[in-house]
Write a protein that holds these residues in place. Structure first.
Motif, short mmCIF file in Angstrom:
data_model
loop_
_atom_site.label_atom_id
_atom_site.label_comp_id
_atom_site.label_asym_id
_atom_site.label_seq_id
_atom_site.Cartn_x
_atom_site.Cartn_y
_atom_site.Cartn_z
N ASN A 149 -83.03 127.39 -36.42
CA ASN A 149 -82.87 128.55 -37.30
C ASN A 149 -81.73 129.47 -36.91
OD1 ASN A 149 -85.35 128.96 -39.38
ND2 ASN A 149 -86.05 127.85 -37.58
N ASN A 150 -81.29 129.42 -35.65
CA ASN A 150 -80.33 130.42 -35.17
C ASN A 150 -78.89 129.93 -35.10
OD1 ASN A 150 -82.58 132.02 -34.85
ND2 ASN A 150 -82.64 131.88 -32.63
N PRO A 194 -74.52 136.70 -38.22
CA PRO A 194 -74.88 137.84 -39.06
C PRO A 194 -76.02 138.66 -38.46
CG PRO A 194 -75.70 135.81 -40.01
CD PRO A 194 -74.81 135.41 -38.86
N ASP A 195 -75.96 139.95 -38.66
CA ASP A 195 -77.02 140.85 -38.20
C ASP A 195 -78.27 140.62 -39.04
OD1 ASP A 195 -77.45 143.51 -36.52
OD2 ASP A 195 -78.40 143.78 -38.49
N GLN A 196 -79.44 140.70 -38.39
CA GLN A 196 -80.70 140.46 -39.08
C GLN A 196 -81.10 141.58 -40.02
OE1 GLN A 196 -82.70 137.49 -38.92
NE2 GLN A 196 -80.67 136.89 -38.19
N ALA A 197 -80.49 142.74 -39.88
CA ALA A 197 -80.79 143.85 -40.77
C ALA A 197 -79.72 144.05 -41.83
CB ALA A 197 -80.95 145.15 -39.96
N ARG A 225 -79.33 139.27 -33.87
CA ARG A 225 -78.54 138.21 -34.53
C ARG A 225 -79.27 136.88 -34.64
NH1 ARG A 225 -74.38 139.03 -29.82
NH2 ARG A 225 -75.43 141.03 -30.08
N ASN A 226 -80.56 136.86 -34.31
CA ASN A 226 -81.32 135.61 -34.36
C ASN A 226 -82.58 135.79 -35.18
OD1 ASN A 226 -79.83 133.72 -32.56
ND2 ASN A 226 -80.18 135.35 -31.06
N GLN A 227 -82.85 134.87 -36.08
CA GLN A 227 -84.06 134.93 -36.89
C GLN A 227 -85.30 134.64 -36.06
OE1 GLN A 227 -84.39 132.06 -40.07
NE2 GLN A 227 -85.76 133.37 -41.24
N PRO A 275 -90.44 135.58 -35.30
CA PRO A 275 -89.19 136.08 -35.86
C PRO A 275 -88.73 137.36 -35.19
CG PRO A 275 -91.00 136.66 -37.30
CD PRO A 275 -91.59 135.84 -36.19
N SER A 276 -87.51 137.73 -35.49
CA SER A 276 -86.88 138.91 -34.89
C SER A 276 -87.59 140.19 -35.30
CB SER A 276 -85.41 138.96 -35.33
OG SER A 276 -84.85 140.23 -35.12
#
Length: 443
Positions: A195-196, A292-295, A338-340, A371-372
Motif C-alpha cells: 500500500n505504501n 503524497p501526504d495522507q491529509a 506519507r504512508n497509508q 492505517p495512518s
C-alpha cells in the motif's frame, strides 16, 4: 520408474479425470497420449505434466537450457459482505526460460533468465471488496507482460551471489516460507509495502531495474542487499482510473529510472536444529522518492522507510514428513504522514502432511493492518468515517493431487474492510466471507 511412483501417478490420473471433472477449467488440458507418454518416461521431470518430452527435455537441460511453465487458475465467490455479492475467475500462466551459460559455453559464467506472465480475469479486491490488500497473490490487471530479465553470477565458492536485471525483489526480501502456503496476497507480499510503495512495490507481476547481492559468510547466516528503481511502472503515485497503475505499462517493457531509489537490506539466521529448525530475518527498506501526504494529496514528502522482522519455526515433528510450523511477520514505519499503512502483522500455523499425505498441508492464518493516524484525523475533520484496522483470516488446504497438480480450497474472512471504508454509494462496506478454489499445474 519405481513401482510406487508409477502407482501414484496412475492413481492421480484417475482422480484428475474422474473426481475433478467439475474443476477442469482450473488446468490446461492435455491429450491422453501426451499424459501417458509423460508417465512412461523414466526421468527427473516426473513432477511435470508433459514429462521430459521424449528425452529432449533432459538433453536440453544438460546442455544448459531449461523451460518452466506453470498455470494457475482460481474461482472466487463472495456471497456475504463487500458492496455486493460477486463471483470471479482469475488466472495466470508463467513461462520462464533459463540459459546456464557455463554449460552452454564452458566458461565461468552464470545464468540468464527471461520470464513472462499471461494474466487473465477481473480483479475484484479494489471493487467490490474495498480491501487494503488483494484476496489472491495472483490477482492483477489483465495483461500479457514481461516479468523478469536477470543475470545471476556466483563468486567465491558460491558464497557471494550477484543478480542484476529487471527483478522481482519479493523473491529475496520480506518473505516467509511458511506463509507461502496461504493465498491471500498479504502473506506473500506484506500489506505495508503493497500500500505504501509506488505501484505496490517490485513484487509479482511487476519487476524493476535493480541489482541484488547475497553474501553467505557461514551456513547459518546470510545477508541480502538490493538497490533499484522505486517505480516499476514509471507512472504517478496516484491514479484514480487505474489504482494499480499496471495498465500504464501493460507489456512490462518499460525500464524506468527517475522517481527515486529503493534500497533493501536483510539479514537471515537459520537455526539448524535437527528436531526444530527455524529461520529468522530482520531487515528494512528505504526509498528516496516523493510520497503524497495522507491529509493533503497536493503535498509531497521526500523519502520513506520501514522495518520488519520474520520468524519461521517448527514447533513439533511427528514423523519424517509430518510436522507443525508457525510464522510471524511484523512490519512498521514511523512516517504516518506519507504512508497509508503504518504497521501490519501476519501470523499462521501450518500442519504439513495431514492424513499421512506427505505433500499436503493445512493452514490457519491471521493478519491485521493499521492505517495512518494522520489519515484518520483528516477524515474526521472532513466529517468522514475514519479508517481503522483491517483484519483478515484464512483457512486453507493444499492437496497435491498429482506430482504436477495442486488443488487448494480456501476460505477467508475480512473484518472491517479497509478499516471501515464506505463504497462509491456512500454505504459502509460490510465484513466479507470469501470462498475460493485454486489450482496449479506444472508443465
Amino acid at each position: 520408474m519405481k513401482a510406487g511412483l508409477r502407482r501414484e501417478m496412475i492413481f492421480c490420473n484417475s482422480i484428475f479425470w474422474g473426481r475433478l471433472s467439475a474443476f477442469a477449467a482450473f488446468a490446461l488440458s492435455a491429450s491422453g497420449l501426451v499424459i501417458q507418454a509423460a508417465y512412461a518416461e523414466e526421468n527427473s521431470f516426473a513432477d511435470k505434466l508433459t514429462g521430459q518430452w521424449g528425452g529432449w527435455r533432459t538433453t536440453l537441460f544438460n546442455q544448459g537450457l531449461d523451460l518452466e511453465i506453470n498455470d494457475q487458475n482460481e474461482f472466487w465467490g463472495v456471497p456475504v459482505g463487500g458492496s455486493e455479492p460477486t463471483q470471479t475467475y482469475i488466472g495466470v500462466t508463467t513461462a520462464e526460460l533459463s540459459f546456464n551459460l557455463k554449460k552452454l559455453t564452458g566458461l565461468t559464467l552464470g545464468t540468464l533468465t527471461i520470464s513472462g506472465v499471461d494474466i487473465r480475469g477481473r480483479p475484484f479486491s479494489n471493487k467490490p471488496l474495498y480491501v487494503f490488500n488483494q484476496v489472491s497473490g495472483i490477482e492483477a490487471d489483465d495483461n500479457l507482460r514481461l516479468y523478469e530479465v536477470s543475470y545471476d553470477q556466483k563468486f567465491y565458492h558460491d558464497r557471494l551471489d550477484v543478480r542484476v536485471g529487471k527483478l522481482d525483489l519479493s523473491r529475496d526480501f520480506m518473505g516467509s516460507e511458511t506463509a507461502q502456503n496461504f493465498l491471500n496476497a498479504s502473506f506473500s507480499w506484506p500489506m505495508l509495502p503493497d500500500n505504501n510503495l509506488y505501484d505496490q512495490g517490485p513484487a509479482s507481476p511487476l519487476a524493476t531495474p535493480a541489482i541484488r547481492v547475497k553474501y553467505q559468510p557461514s551456513t547459518r547466516w546470510s545477508v541480502f542487499a538490493a538497490v533499484g528503481d522505486d517505480n516499476p511502472i514509471g507512472a504517478g503515485f496516484i491514479n484514480e482510473g487505474d489504482p494499480w497503475n499496471q495498465n500504464q505499462d501493460p507489456s512490462g517493457t518499460r525500464f524506468h529510472f527517475g522517481t527515486g531509489t529503493l534500497m533493501f537490506l536483510e539479514a537471515q539466521y537459520r537455526r539448524d536444529d535437527v528436531a526444530y529448525p527455524g529461520t529468522f530475518k530482520v531487515g528494512g527498506f528505504g526509498d528516496t522518492g516523493r510520497f503524497p501526504d495522507q491529509a493533503s494529496l497536493e503535498m509531497r514528502h521526500k523519502g520513506n522507510w520501514a522495518l520488519y522482522g520474520i520468524a519461521d519455526q517448527m514447533l513439533a515433528k511427528f514423523s519424517d514428513t509430518q510436522n507443525l510450523t508457525v510464522f510471524v511477520r511484523a512490519t512498521g514505519t514511523g512516517l504516518a504522514d506519507r504512508n497509508q499503512i503504518v504497521y501490519a502483522v501476519d501470523a499462521g500455523i501450518v500442519l504439513n502432511a495431514p492424513f499421512r499425505r506427505a505433500n499436503d498441508s493445512v493452514g490457519l492464518g491471521f493478519g491485521v493492518g493499521a492505517p495512518s493516524g494522520v489519515l484518520a484525523r483528516s477524515e474526521r475533520r472532513s466529517h468522514e468515517i475514519p479508517q481503522g484496522n483491517e483484519y483478515h483470516l484464512e483457512l486453507t488446504y493444499q492437496w497435491q493431487a498429482c506430482p504436477w497438480l495442486l488443488i487448494q480450497p480456501d476460505i477467508q474472512g475480512i473484518l472491517s474492510p479497509s478499516g471501515g471504508v464506505v463504497d462509491d454509494d456512500g454505504r459502509r462496506v460490510h465484513d466479507e466471507a470469501i470462498f475460493g478454489m485454486h489450482s496449479s499445474v506444472s508443465f
